[in-house]
Design a protein around this motif. Structure first.
Motif, PDB file in Angstrom:
ATOM      1  N   GLY A  25      41.656  54.603  37.513  1.00  0.00           N
ATOM      2  CA  GLY A  25      41.683  54.491  38.961  1.00  0.00           C
ATOM      3  C   GLY A  25      42.446  53.252  39.394  1.00  0.00           C
ATOM      4  N   ILE A  26      42.986  53.293  40.599  1.00  0.00           N
ATOM      5  CA  ILE A  26      43.708  52.157  41.172  1.00  0.00           C
ATOM      6  C   ILE A  26      43.089  51.821  42.520  1.00  0.00           C
ATOM      7  CG2 ILE A  26      45.912  51.329  42.081  1.00  0.00           C
ATOM      8  CD1 ILE A  26      47.287  53.321  40.173  1.00  0.00           C
ATOM      9  N   MET A  27      42.632  50.576  42.661  1.00  0.00           N
ATOM     10  CA  MET A  27      42.143  50.061  43.947  1.00  0.00           C
ATOM     11  C   MET A  27      43.089  48.938  44.380  1.00  0.00           C
ATOM     12  SD  MET A  27      39.348  51.176  45.599  1.00  0.00           S
ATOM     13  CE  MET A  27      38.642  49.740  46.391  1.00  0.00           C
ATOM     14  N   GLY A  28      43.920  49.212  45.359  1.00  0.00           N
ATOM     15  CA  GLY A  28      44.832  48.193  45.848  1.00  0.00           C
ATOM     16  C   GLY A  28      44.334  47.620  47.166  1.00  0.00           C
ATOM     17  N   GLY A  29      44.873  46.469  47.539  1.00  0.00           N
ATOM     18  CA  GLY A  29      44.485  45.877  48.810  1.00  0.00           C
ATOM     19  C   GLY A  29      44.639  44.376  48.812  1.00  0.00           C
ATOM     20  N   THR A  30      44.441  43.801  49.962  1.00  0.00           N
ATOM     21  CA  THR A  30      44.537  42.352  50.091  1.00  0.00           C
ATOM     22  C   THR A  30      43.300  41.666  49.524  1.00  0.00           C
ATOM     23  OG1 THR A  30      45.802  42.712  52.122  1.00  0.00           O
ATOM     24  CG2 THR A  30      45.016  40.489  51.718  1.00  0.00           C
ATOM     25  N   PHE A  31      42.128  42.336  49.627  1.00  0.00           N
ATOM     26  CA  PHE A  31      40.858  41.767  49.153  1.00  0.00           C
ATOM     27  C   PHE A  31      40.662  40.366  49.732  1.00  0.00           C
ATOM     28  CE2 PHE A  31      42.124  44.704  45.644  1.00  0.00           C
ATOM     29  CZ  PHE A  31      41.166  45.671  45.899  1.00  0.00           C
ATOM     30  N   ASN A  32      40.603  40.325  51.043  1.00  0.00           N
ATOM     31  CA  ASN A  32      40.602  39.061  51.774  1.00  0.00           C
ATOM     32  C   ASN A  32      39.413  38.952  52.731  1.00  0.00           C
ATOM     33  OD1 ASN A  32      41.666  36.591  52.745  1.00  0.00           O
ATOM     34  ND2 ASN A  32      42.761  37.617  54.400  1.00  0.00           N
ATOM     35  N   PRO A  33      38.157  38.940  52.206  1.00  0.00           N
ATOM     36  CA  PRO A  33      37.775  38.917  50.788  1.00  0.00           C
ATOM     37  C   PRO A  33      37.358  40.306  50.298  1.00  0.00           C
ATOM     38  CG  PRO A  33      35.879  38.379  52.098  1.00  0.00           C
ATOM     39  CD  PRO A  33      37.003  38.634  53.079  1.00  0.00           C
ATOM     40  N   PRO A  34      37.116  40.456  48.970  1.00  0.00           N
ATOM     41  CA  PRO A  34      36.516  41.696  48.464  1.00  0.00           C
ATOM     42  C   PRO A  34      35.065  41.776  48.914  1.00  0.00           C
ATOM     43  CG  PRO A  34      36.614  40.044  46.733  1.00  0.00           C
ATOM     44  CD  PRO A  34      37.343  39.467  47.918  1.00  0.00           C
ATOM     45  N   HIS A  35      34.589  42.982  49.197  1.00  0.00           N
ATOM     46  CA  HIS A  35      33.218  43.144  49.679  1.00  0.00           C
ATOM     47  C   HIS A  35      32.568  44.358  49.022  1.00  0.00           C
ATOM     48  CE1 HIS A  35      34.938  46.275  52.236  1.00  0.00           C
ATOM     49  NE2 HIS A  35      35.775  45.369  52.752  1.00  0.00           N
ATOM     50  N   LEU A  36      31.301  44.608  49.393  1.00  0.00           N
ATOM     51  CA  LEU A  36      30.539  45.648  48.706  1.00  0.00           C
ATOM     52  C   LEU A  36      31.100  47.045  48.937  1.00  0.00           C
ATOM     53  CD1 LEU A  36      26.827  44.474  49.046  1.00  0.00           C
ATOM     54  CD2 LEU A  36      28.476  44.084  47.210  1.00  0.00           C
ATOM     55  N   PHE A  49      41.659  46.876  39.777  1.00  0.00           N
ATOM     56  CA  PHE A  49      41.731  46.226  41.081  1.00  0.00           C
ATOM     57  C   PHE A  49      43.043  45.445  41.110  1.00  0.00           C
ATOM     58  CE2 PHE A  49      37.468  47.515  41.186  1.00  0.00           C
ATOM     59  CZ  PHE A  49      36.965  47.357  42.479  1.00  0.00           C
ATOM     60  N   ILE A  50      43.937  45.827  42.018  1.00  0.00           N
ATOM     61  CA  ILE A  50      45.276  45.237  42.057  1.00  0.00           C
ATOM     62  C   ILE A  50      45.491  44.572  43.417  1.00  0.00           C
ATOM     63  CG2 ILE A  50      47.735  45.650  41.713  1.00  0.00           C
ATOM     64  CD1 ILE A  50      47.076  48.156  40.196  1.00  0.00           C
ATOM     65  N   THR A 104      54.407  49.688  41.924  1.00  0.00           N
ATOM     66  CA  THR A 104      53.279  49.401  41.034  1.00  0.00           C
ATOM     67  C   THR A 104      52.941  50.596  40.154  1.00  0.00           C
ATOM     68  OG1 THR A 104      52.351  47.820  42.607  1.00  0.00           O
ATOM     69  CG2 THR A 104      50.835  48.759  40.986  1.00  0.00           C
ATOM     70  N   VAL A 105      52.859  51.771  40.759  1.00  0.00           N
ATOM     71  CA  VAL A 105      52.525  52.967  39.991  1.00  0.00           C
ATOM     72  C   VAL A 105      53.640  53.304  39.006  1.00  0.00           C
ATOM     73  CG1 VAL A 105      52.045  55.441  40.129  1.00  0.00           C
ATOM     74  CG2 VAL A 105      50.991  53.873  41.771  1.00  0.00           C
ATOM     75  N   SER A 106      54.891  53.106  39.412  1.00  0.00           N
ATOM     76  CA  SER A 106      56.013  53.361  38.504  1.00  0.00           C
ATOM     77  C   SER A 106      55.904  52.496  37.260  1.00  0.00           C
ATOM     78  CB  SER A 106      57.345  53.088  39.211  1.00  0.00           C
ATOM     79  OG  SER A 106      57.557  53.995  40.263  1.00  0.00           O
ATOM     80  N   GLU A 107      55.536  51.217  37.433  1.00  0.00           N
ATOM     81  CA  GLU A 107      55.365  50.321  36.287  1.00  0.00           C
ATOM     82  C   GLU A 107      54.244  50.804  35.377  1.00  0.00           C
ATOM     83  OE1 GLU A 107      54.713  46.317  37.444  1.00  0.00           O
ATOM     84  OE2 GLU A 107      56.641  46.101  38.469  1.00  0.00           O
ATOM     85  N   LEU A 108      53.132  51.188  35.973  1.00  0.00           N
ATOM     86  CA  LEU A 108      51.994  51.654  35.183  1.00  0.00           C
ATOM     87  C   LEU A 108      52.354  52.897  34.374  1.00  0.00           C
ATOM     88  CD1 LEU A 108      49.174  51.175  37.841  1.00  0.00           C
ATOM     89  CD2 LEU A 108      49.288  50.016  35.634  1.00  0.00           C
ATOM     90  N   VAL A 109      53.034  53.845  35.020  1.00  0.00           N
ATOM     91  CA  VAL A 109      53.401  55.087  34.338  1.00  0.00           C
ATOM     92  C   VAL A 109      54.410  54.821  33.237  1.00  0.00           C
ATOM     93  CG1 VAL A 109      54.541  57.319  34.659  1.00  0.00           C
ATOM     94  CG2 VAL A 109      52.860  56.542  36.331  1.00  0.00           C
ATOM     95  N   GLN A 110      55.308  53.884  33.479  1.00  0.00           N
ATOM     96  CA  GLN A 110      56.291  53.538  32.450  1.00  0.00           C
ATOM     97  C   GLN A 110      55.615  52.912  31.235  1.00  0.00           C
ATOM     98  OE1 GLN A 110      58.982  50.349  33.448  1.00  0.00           O
ATOM     99  NE2 GLN A 110      60.531  51.033  31.988  1.00  0.00           N
ATOM    100  N   GLN A 111      54.653  52.029  31.490  1.00  0.00           N
ATOM    101  CA  GLN A 111      53.993  51.321  30.394  1.00  0.00           C
ATOM    102  C   GLN A 111      52.998  52.204  29.646  1.00  0.00           C
ATOM    103  OE1 GLN A 111      52.304  47.876  32.289  1.00  0.00           O
ATOM    104  NE2 GLN A 111      54.295  47.055  32.876  1.00  0.00           N
ATOM    105  N   HIS A 112      52.335  53.092  30.368  1.00  0.00           N
ATOM    106  CA  HIS A 112      51.309  53.943  29.751  1.00  0.00           C
ATOM    107  C   HIS A 112      51.463  55.389  30.230  1.00  0.00           C
ATOM    108  CE1 HIS A 112      49.183  50.518  28.035  1.00  0.00           C
ATOM    109  NE2 HIS A 112      49.315  49.908  29.197  1.00  0.00           N
ATOM    110  N   PRO A 113      52.489  56.080  29.752  1.00  0.00           N
ATOM    111  CA  PRO A 113      52.725  57.462  30.196  1.00  0.00           C
ATOM    112  C   PRO A 113      51.632  58.426  29.768  1.00  0.00           C
ATOM    113  CG  PRO A 113      54.134  56.916  28.340  1.00  0.00           C
ATOM    114  CD  PRO A 113      53.492  55.627  28.768  1.00  0.00           C
TER     115      PRO A 113
END
Length: 217
Positions: A33-44, A64-65, A116-125
């Protein structure tokens, strides 16, 4: 730059990204899974969404990215990167299924999900990727950078909130989760007004905000 993902099954060209699926017999296929965001701040609410999707879809882990520079027009002027990164670490440290990924900070520039997703797929197809978003964000998918290419690389997962319509012209898996009316804006406002944020963020995140005088004016 061309991104290559090698495969004996088929080759698909997505604009400047060449996707070729790779033999997987010697590689463990993971559901990530991918959770993207600013996380400013992260919350429940962030944590509940990620955990419910992880559990219901049987994901092996959730990344968490934190974004380096949000691509939105209405930039949120986040606090220092080091503070946001440390708060995410504290928020997810007790869940072995959650991992911190800093590739957007390392890449710099605007944090486009497609890159970001392109990098992930390239590294771990060999992996399958699931991009987790709230149902309110599903309506904005048509505005995402290179969305037509992005949906060919990742499966979007919408987390239901309230009675919003479950419709998108893009493929979305829908997941139910407890509705928590919590936002980073709410947290920042409460801190600024010297109000309690107990039970809105993990206790270690609350302590970190207090210790470093974040969001105070």
């Amino acid at each position: 730059m061309t991104t290559r993902v090698v495969s004996n099954l088929k080759t698909t060209t997505i604009a400047d990204v060449e996707v070729v699926e790779q033999p997987l017999k010697d590689k463990k296929r993971k559901k990530v899974g991918i959770m993207g965001g600013t996380f400013n701040p992260p919350h429940l609410a962030h944590l509940v969404m990620a955990e419910q999707v992880r559990d219901q879809l049987g994901l092996d882990e959730v990344l968490f990215i934190p974004d380096y520079l949000p691509p939105h027009v209405d930039e949120k002027h986040p606090i220092r990167a080091e503070n946001r990164i440390e708060m995410v670490k504290l928020a997810i440290e007790d869940n072995p299924g959650f991992k911190l990924d800093l590739r957007e900070f390392e890449r710099k520039g605007k944090s486009y999900s497609f890159d970001t997703v392109s990098e992930l797929v390239q590294q771990h197809p060999e992996n399958e990727y699931y991009f987790i978003i709230g149902s309110d964000m599903v309506d904005y998918l048509p505005k995402w950078y290179r969305i037509d290419d992005l949906v060919r690389l990742v499966q979007f997962v919408g987390v239901r909130r309230g009675t919003q319509m479950e419709y998108s012209k893009y493929p979305v898996i829908w997941v139910d989760a407890p509705q928590l009316d919590i936002s980073s804006t709410l947290i920042r406002t409460k801190v600024n007004r010297k109000q309690s944020i107990k039970y809105l963020v993990p206790s270690k995140v609350a302590d970190y905000i207090k210790e470093h005088h974040l969001y105070e004016r």
